[in-house]
Scaffold this active site. Structure first.
Site, mmCIF file in Angstrom:
data_model
loop_
_atom_site.group_PDB
_atom_site.id
_atom_site.type_symbol
_atom_site.label_atom_id
_atom_site.label_comp_id
_atom_site.label_asym_id
_atom_site.label_seq_id
_atom_site.Cartn_x
_atom_site.Cartn_y
_atom_site.Cartn_z
ATOM 1 N N GLY A 13 11.336 -5.337 -0.538
ATOM 2 C CA GLY A 13 10.757 -4.670 -1.945
ATOM 3 C C GLY A 13 9.826 -3.464 -1.634
ATOM 4 N N ARG A 46 17.436 -10.431 -0.067
ATOM 5 C CA ARG A 46 18.428 -10.754 -1.401
ATOM 6 C C ARG A 46 19.654 -9.971 -1.641
ATOM 7 N NH1 ARG A 46 14.682 -13.669 -5.828
ATOM 8 N NH2 ARG A 46 13.748 -11.539 -5.476
ATOM 9 N N GLU A 131 -4.164 -9.249 6.792
ATOM 10 C CA GLU A 131 -5.014 -8.308 6.357
ATOM 11 C C GLU A 131 -4.402 -7.808 4.853
ATOM 12 O OE1 GLU A 131 -7.962 -6.745 5.791
ATOM 13 O OE2 GLU A 131 -8.000 -6.687 7.570
ATOM 14 N N GLY A 136 -5.428 -5.575 -0.598
ATOM 15 C CA GLY A 136 -4.568 -4.317 -0.375
ATOM 16 C C GLY A 136 -4.937 -3.545 1.027
ATOM 17 N N GLY A 189 3.295 -0.971 -15.336
ATOM 18 C CA GLY A 189 3.340 -1.907 -14.021
ATOM 19 C C GLY A 189 2.245 -2.519 -13.543
ATOM 20 N N LYS A 207 -7.165 -15.202 -3.304
ATOM 21 C CA LYS A 207 -7.805 -14.234 -2.282
ATOM 22 C C LYS A 207 -9.433 -14.575 -2.163
ATOM 23 C CE LYS A 207 -5.071 -10.467 -4.359
ATOM 24 N NZ LYS A 207 -5.124 -9.312 -5.250
ATOM 25 N N GLY A 303 -0.288 -1.932 -4.273
ATOM 26 C CA GLY A 303 0.762 -1.134 -4.472
ATOM 27 C C GLY A 303 1.197 -0.837 -3.059
#
Length: 439
Positions: A13, A46, A131, A136, A189, A207, A303
């Protein structure tokens, strides 16, 4: 120079494709600095036909993530599928059983199954590098696991969910309701069609579970965390916070409480001058308080590029043969997190009441606070607020918004006082309670 480190990536992705592009762009420098190149030799996804804006011409395709994890032609398995169970869990376990190091961005997997997977890693001489799973692009895992080992940690806290921080920032800056800002976050988004995992605090809790393990040596356990989301926050709360010198942030907090570790996720008022109060939009921040060093790290919490950067950082550690225990502690040393009752939490509180506008109301509220030894730092009452601010008193006899700020007290005392105030019938709707962090 040593032969390339051969990796297999499960999941192509946004992050997986970003890792491919970053390695292609930076591999010469990675090889020079780490002593060997990092080469993607196999992948699993996939949909093979999907356009991914990265060069896949020289890689082979595995039939499944588990098959890729067991592929004898790879040295490292990179899991970017997501989810706490299913293919992600099976594939990571298969790689560890084969003695292959794992790099993952999967916070849910490690939060729920971290102890079992770390045990597998130890038994088979492999490692788990994650990490990218927390904050992020902020290197908080390496910071806690390696850079600050000379410190005894007192507290780790932070803004760990960009969606919530974006919504609270937008509400405050533009005077928009929670619902309006959530809809905009979905359009951009930043939020999923079902935003519950983000706005109800569960993403932050996953987290925080990992940060608590790294900092305090407790087993990762989301069930040990007190969790509240941001759905109840109104413009009235943000306006009051601003007037009082605070900002409202959804914080994850892990802090020593005697021999236990207090774990909580909830909206929090923090002083405006704190670095974490000034973090806006989708940006994340993590504050670390040790006995020798206190610091705050700020950066992109999600991101494709930010997360890919963290994944590549872990791959570089493996290429340079820099290996650490998954959580920085032997698994046998990890102790249960427990669940200290939130009622024992001590601190200041913001309490907003929609009070009945009649004689005796203020006296009743003050009496119930005094009976529980709650000292009030300030009391504010406003007839009107910004549009959509909530609890407006538009006519005589209507609810009068009353804001109480307490000195340090216990959660139990606050809740008992509020129960007594509600029983007296002097407020017209459920009260708003927000914990306050102070210097």
């Amino acid at each position: 120079m040593a032969p390339p480190l051969k990796i297999g990536i499960a999941g192509l992705g946004t992050v997986g494709a970003g890792v491919m592009r970053m390695l292609a762009r930076r591999n010469d420098e990675i090889a020079a600095r780490c002593g060997r190149a990092v080469e993607v030799v196999a992948v699993s996804a996939r949909d093979r036909s999907r356009s991914r804006d990265c060069d896949l011409s020289s890689v082979r395709w595995a039939e499944s993530p588990v098959a890729l994890a067991r592929d004898p032609g790879i040295d490292v398995f990179v899991e970017l599928i997501g989810g706490s169970d299913g293919a992600a869990r099976e594939a990571v376990a298969a790689a560890l059983e084969a003695g292959k190091p794992v790099v993952t961005a999967n916070k849910a997997l490690l939060a729920h199954h971290g102890v079992a997977l770390a045990t597998l890693a130890e038994q088979n001489g492999a490692g788990i590098h994650f990490e990218a799973a927390v904050a992020g692009g902020i290197p908080i895992v390496k910071t806690l696991r390696e850079a600050l080992l000379g410190n005894r940690m007192a507290r780790v806290s932070g803004i760990l969910n960009g969606t919530c921080n974006y919504i609270l920032t937008k509400m405050r800056e533009e005077g928009l309701s929670f619902e309006t800002c959530l809809a905009e976050a979905q359009q951009l988004g930043y939020a999923e069609a079902d935003p519950s995992f983000d706005v109800d605090g569960f993403d932050t809790a996953h987290k925080l579970a990992l940060l608590a393990t790294l900092a305090f040596g407790v087993q990762p356990d989301p069930g040990a965390i007190h969790v509240e989301g941001i759905r109840s926050i109104t413009l009235a709360d943000l306006d009051a916070a601003d007037e009082l010198g605070y900002r409202v942030k959804l914080l994850g907090v892990a802090a020593r409480a005697g021999d236990e570790v207090e774990l909580r996720v909830h909206p929090t008022m923090v002083p405006k001058h704190w670095p974490i109060a000034q973090v806006s939009g989708v940006t994340n921040a993590v504050a670390v308080d040790g006995d020798a060093v206190a610091l705050t790290l700020v950066g992109p919490g999600a991101g494709g590029d930010a997360t890919a950067s963290a994944v590549v950082g872990d791959l570089c550690d493996l290429a340079a043969a820099r290996v650490s225990r998954p959580f920085g502690w032997p698994v046998a040393r990890l102790r249960p997190a427990g669940k200290p009752a939130i009622q024992r939490h001590e601190g200041g509180y913001y309490i907003r009441l929609a009070a009945v506008d009649r004689p005796g109301t203020a006296a009743a509220i003050a009496r119930h606070m005094a009976e529980r030894n709650i000292s009030l730092e300030s009391i504010m009452q406003h007839r009107r607020g910004r549009p959509h601010g909530g609890d407006r008193a538009d006519s005589a006899g209507g609810p009068a918004p009353v804001v109480l700020i307490t000195y340090a007290t216990t959660e139990e005392a606050v809740r008992r006082a509020i129960d007594a105030i509600e029983a007296d019938g002097v407020i017209t709707s459920p009260p708003q309670v927000i914990r306050i962090e102070k210097d």
